[in-house]
Design a protein around this motif. Sequence first.
Motif, PDB file in Angstrom:
ATOM      1  N   SER A  46       0.834  -1.210   0.000  1.00 20.55           N
ATOM      2  CA  SER A  46       0.000   0.000   0.000  1.00 20.55           C
ATOM      3  C   SER A  46       0.866   1.256   0.000  1.00 20.55           C
ATOM      4  O   SER A  46       0.530   2.250  -0.650  1.00 20.55           O
ATOM      5  CB  SER A  46      -0.921   0.008   1.222  1.00 20.55           C
TER       6      SER A  46
ATOM      7  N   GLU B 135      -9.572  -2.393   1.472  1.00 19.54           N
ATOM      8  CA  GLU B 135      -9.058  -2.889   2.754  1.00 19.54           C
ATOM      9  C   GLU B 135      -9.029  -1.813   3.828  1.00 19.54           C
ATOM     10  O   GLU B 135      -9.709  -1.920   4.825  1.00 19.54           O
ATOM     11  CB  GLU B 135      -7.658  -3.462   2.540  1.00 19.54           C
ATOM     12  N   GLN B 136      -8.201  -0.795   3.618  1.00 20.63           N
ATOM     13  CA  GLN B 136      -8.122   0.270   4.611  1.00 20.63           C
ATOM     14  C   GLN B 136      -9.066   1.401   4.216  1.00 20.63           C
ATOM     15  O   GLN B 136      -9.208   1.714   3.036  1.00 20.63           O
ATOM     16  CB  GLN B 136      -6.693   0.805   4.690  1.00 20.63           C
TER      17      GLN B 136
ATOM     18  N   ASP C 224      -6.386  -1.552  -4.425  1.00 19.10           N
ATOM     19  CA  ASP C 224      -5.744  -2.190  -3.270  1.00 19.10           C
ATOM     20  C   ASP C 224      -6.845  -2.754  -2.365  1.00 19.10           C
ATOM     21  O   ASP C 224      -7.444  -2.024  -1.596  1.00 19.10           O
ATOM     22  CB  ASP C 224      -4.916  -1.124  -2.541  1.00 19.10           C
TER      23      ASP C 224
END
Length: 255
Positions: free
Chosen positions: A37, A61-62, A119
């Motif tokens: 990332s 994801e984040q 991502d």
Amino acid sequence: MVERVKTGIDGLDKALNGGIPAKNLVLVAGGAGTGKSTLCMQFLVNGAKKFKERGLYISTEQSEGELKKQAEQYGWNIWELEEKGLLKIIYIDIIKENHFIERSREAIKNFKPKRLVIDSMSTMSDYMAVTDYSKQSWSVTSVQNTVIPQFFSEKLMSKKILSSLINELKNFDATALLTTELPEEGKALSADGLSEYICDGVMVLHYLGIVGGDTRSLQIRKMRYTQHNKSYLPYEIAQKGIVIHEEQAMDVLMK
Ligand SMILES: Nc1ncnc2c1ncn2[C@@H]1O[C@H](COP(=O)(O)OP(=O)(O)OP(=O)(O)O)[C@@H](O)[C@H]1O
Ligand SMILES: [Mg+2]
């Protein structure tokens, strides 16, 4: 001559003979915490700051807040770049959100990024495999119009969806980094075992964990349309992000 998109990470651009060939789709593969990332965000931040190129970060994801918190650690002012219209982060919670493919597609069409990050690609494709996504549209031509026999295995189906997804990305006018998680052991270059063949490039981040040091290395396993360094390039995740020591390339390490 091949048009190139510089990552802005000196050692990496040197290893790439000047940068990533424009519009390539590149997998960034690696284990947990290897810096996937960070590398992706650095690619967008450098593009915005150094070359005034628009970058879009699609995260599964984040959250946006988490990504900004991490970026702040490296001293990157994401807010300023967002204000200038040079950077956009979208977080898609794939558990709650049904239309993540459509949202991604709309965001790419509207923002028209020169640089794109997804991502992670593996989260997205895993999710597509376990849901009924085959009946919805990502690529109208290659999935929706396909008659799917009952005996089509789940794995084959997910491969088909994944390849149509990647092929649609190829039609956008962007150079893209797509992350994929790799287990510590094993020889595959992506979580799905297919992306590495469809994508134009593969960069693998290794954490070697040699006693007494934080030993990491990046290898460009594949990069279409250019010569490139094929050795293991030591890198560190430093105060201002990833630093690649191209000059210390290791040919003989591992395998
Ligand atoms: N400010 C900092 N300075 C130096 N290193 C840092 C800093 N912040 C984070 N790191 C390192 O970066 C690592 C995380 O990097 P990153 O999130 O980019 O990895 P990742 O491969 O995307 O991880 P994941 O598999 O969880 O998605 C941390 O584990 C830590 O070692
Ligand atoms: Mg990550």
